[in-house]
Design an enzyme around this catalytic site. Sequence first.
Site, PDB file in Angstrom:
ATOM      1  N   ASN A 143     -75.849 -11.908   8.967  1.00 36.18           N
ATOM      2  CA  ASN A 143     -77.275 -12.093   9.242  1.00 36.18           C
ATOM      3  C   ASN A 143     -77.708 -13.558   9.263  1.00 36.18           C
ATOM      4  OD1 ASN A 143     -77.019 -12.617   6.537  1.00 36.18           O
ATOM      5  ND2 ASN A 143     -78.680 -11.279   5.870  1.00 36.18           N
ATOM      6  N   HIS A 153     -86.774 -11.733  -0.051  1.00 38.12           N
ATOM      7  CA  HIS A 153     -86.049 -12.762   0.699  1.00 38.12           C
ATOM      8  C   HIS A 153     -85.859 -12.371   2.157  1.00 38.12           C
ATOM      9  CE1 HIS A 153     -82.452 -10.342   0.988  1.00 38.12           C
ATOM     10  NE2 HIS A 153     -81.691 -11.350   1.348  1.00 38.12           N
TER      11      HIS A 153
END
Length: 472
Positions: free
Chosen positions: A197, A391
């Site tokens: 990611n 996050h």
Amino acid sequence: MDENYYRTVKLPAGEVHVYAGHELFHQLDYKVFEMANNNLQIPNQVYMSYTPDVHVGVGTCIGTTAVWNSHDGYVSPSIVGSDIGCGMRVHVTNLRADDLKDVKLRRKLVKAIEKYLPVEDHARGYFSDIRLEHVVTKGLHGLPKKYIPDGYTPRNATSLTHVESSKFHLNEEALNKFPDRVWHRSHRQLGTLGNGNHFAEIQALEIPEENRAIAEAWGLSDGQVVVMIHSGSRAWGGSVSQYCGSDMAKMMRSAGVGTADPKLLFAPLSHPVAQEYVNLMYSALNYAVVNRHLIAYAVREAGRDVFGSKFEMKTLYDLMHNYAWEEEHEGRSYFVHRKGATRSLPAGHAGNPAPYLETGHPALIPGSMGTASYIMVGSQGGAANFHSICHGAGRIRSRSATKRIVTLDQFTSAMRVGTDEEIVVNQRSLEAIIDESPQAYKDVDQIMESVVGAGLARVVAKCKPLAAVKGA
């Protein structure tokens, strides 16, 4: 605390504080609470919480904040994560969204970035003027001056000041633990994204009216183009986790301590194996902040190739979401772990860097691929959660499950391929990164609603994706 976005879950080993709206809370896998119960068995723990993007990880969930008193605390590599220092960075450019409305120009920019920014390793000899021992011991201060492009104009410089920390101090003797192959591989990975990611994304800002004053104080405006970067400590942090994790596991076996999860590692801060880990963890934090800085440097070079020498990128902020360190809260010293959690300090908090003392610092929250990201600022109510927020969006499906369930047409539609609004990516085929599609993640807008609703932070800017460079 608004009970619509917060609840305490009592478990056999203690309680975990969960910040999530009703829908997100009821979607949680029971395994996140099994993991919480294991984590709560680590001695002397004073607090543990989950952010709304929480999901199962190795040993500990991503989205965890865990806190000990500094004087009798513990450190857990499992509650730091294997990608030590993984975090976010945003740079503000002098471009506007209209400057990038042409899809062909966005493709040209992505191609230029690929020239400077490999996904995995640089060719041998690249960055040969950077000494890795300086990077891991001095952080940003270990870079040659040419890599700090604003260093020649100190009054306008943001490279060393607009960061959560530009240098983490450590006992350098701990570095002797690593063989030459770790040093060589880690050097070649400086200034690279890695896979999964991690990304470098070109975005355009939308500023909500209610926090426009803070945005303007930060130099942000509607339609402004920014660069958001997500990466970590690469092979260096992985080696810290591997070598120190092995030593800590041996120590735990010999001492006869542990939980039902053999992958959950921990040790008292006073123990030599813990001290070695902490020192090497700090070296990985130094590597990570430099890595993101060099990725930004590469994007800046590419931008100058495309837009000319007047193209600029000023640092807005750089922060981590996988780490552990000492913090002061209400006059007491704590050892705080955040794994997939972002520190978000409010205005006036002494922990803010000087440029953000009056406003609070930017908290950088990426969305899933094809969706918006966010820039937030901490609220005073965040003190209840040791000023931790989410996050990101948080996975709801594994990579393999995403590949089975999500179709290429669904992903193509999410990326608006074939339209003027297409989010341009560097991959020749979207199929190669379908496991990063929005359908693999929670709804980031629901995550934002939970964080704001719980009184932890506020949205300062919404970041609309225009183009992205991703790892395969």
